[in-house]
Design a protein around this motif. Sequence first.
Motif, mmCIF file in Angstrom:
data_model
loop_
_atom_site.group_PDB
_atom_site.id
_atom_site.type_symbol
_atom_site.label_atom_id
_atom_site.label_comp_id
_atom_site.label_asym_id
_atom_site.label_seq_id
_atom_site.Cartn_x
_atom_site.Cartn_y
_atom_site.Cartn_z
ATOM 1 N N ILE A 196 0.833 -1.206 0.000
ATOM 2 C CA ILE A 196 0.000 0.000 0.000
ATOM 3 C C ILE A 196 0.862 1.249 0.000
ATOM 4 O O ILE A 196 0.612 2.207 -0.744
ATOM 5 N N SER A 197 1.918 1.247 0.834
ATOM 6 C CA SER A 197 2.743 2.450 0.963
ATOM 7 C C SER A 197 3.612 2.699 -0.272
ATOM 8 O O SER A 197 3.931 3.846 -0.584
ATOM 9 N N LEU A 198 4.005 1.645 -0.983
ATOM 10 C CA LEU A 198 4.886 1.810 -2.141
ATOM 11 C C LEU A 198 4.129 2.010 -3.443
ATOM 12 O O LEU A 198 4.615 2.695 -4.351
ATOM 13 N N PHE A 199 2.923 1.433 -3.558
ATOM 14 C CA PHE A 199 2.225 1.448 -4.842
ATOM 15 C C PHE A 199 0.874 2.165 -4.824
ATOM 16 O O PHE A 199 0.327 2.442 -5.891
ATOM 17 N N GLN A 200 0.345 2.467 -3.642
ATOM 18 C CA GLN A 200 -0.962 3.114 -3.571
ATOM 19 C C GLN A 200 -0.901 4.466 -2.857
ATOM 20 O O GLN A 200 -1.327 5.480 -3.397
ATOM 21 N N LEU A 201 -0.393 4.457 -1.647
ATOM 22 C CA LEU A 201 -0.352 5.673 -0.823
ATOM 23 C C LEU A 201 1.087 5.918 -0.389
ATOM 24 O O LEU A 201 1.497 5.538 0.710
ATOM 25 N N LEU A 202 1.856 6.576 -1.241
ATOM 26 C CA LEU A 202 3.286 6.745 -0.995
ATOM 27 C C LEU A 202 3.562 7.555 0.275
ATOM 28 O O LEU A 202 4.605 7.377 0.907
ATOM 29 N N TRP A 203 2.629 8.419 0.666
ATOM 30 C CA TRP A 203 2.833 9.241 1.861
ATOM 31 C C TRP A 203 2.883 8.406 3.139
ATOM 32 O O TRP A 203 3.347 8.889 4.184
#
Length: 233
Positions: free
Chosen positions: A191-198
């Motif tokens: 999720i953090s790398l491909f959807q929600l980078l923040w």
Amino acid sequence: MLELKGIAGVLYTVSEWIMRLSAVNLMWFILSLPFFTLLVAIDMSDSAGRIWFGLAAWLFVTFLFFPATAAVFSVARSWIVEEDYSSAFKKYIYHLKSDYKASIKTGALFALVWLVWYYNYFYFYSEQNSVAFLFLIIGLGMFIFTVNFLSISAHYDMSSKARMKNAFFISAGRPLTSLSILASSAVLLWISLFQLLWLLPLLVCSLIAFVSFSAFHKATVKITGKAASNTTA
């Protein structure tokens, strides 16, 4: 202090936890930023680039990334075991400073092992060799082992050799716990790398540490409980 109930109480509790997790994660991200920059800054297409990457990655992981990550697990441990919710910033700095020498010693070894895995995996992957799948499985096992090692280091005062041994036994002997740690970490990273980078600078590492240490602590409580009941039986 006024105790909020209902939806207001839930929202207040959630906001408090987001602030705690974000404060710790942001400090981890700042210390780890040189390593993250390295991942995208060096050209790995030639041998010189691969050599420079290896040297720089070993240094950054040993002296920055690994100690910074170990401190996150120590803070998560204080939240879960001690229920200590005092200043996240002060607590993180305290664990980073007090455990720094021990962290760089073990961090140097983990950095070397992970670099060997990294080079082997991407060599076989680039060659479209089926051995790459084997190294992928090895990497997943190494991830579980590393997380359990960090949890043990945060929770117990023992030698590096004892921590390594116990991390292996917990990783291999508690497959459901290991799979839950792997699955939750994989979801958060994806999720953090491909959807929600923040989420990478704000929550991902502190969330992984919190969830992983919770699973680890639950497993160790069960183990010690069974050992105590067998002793008294």
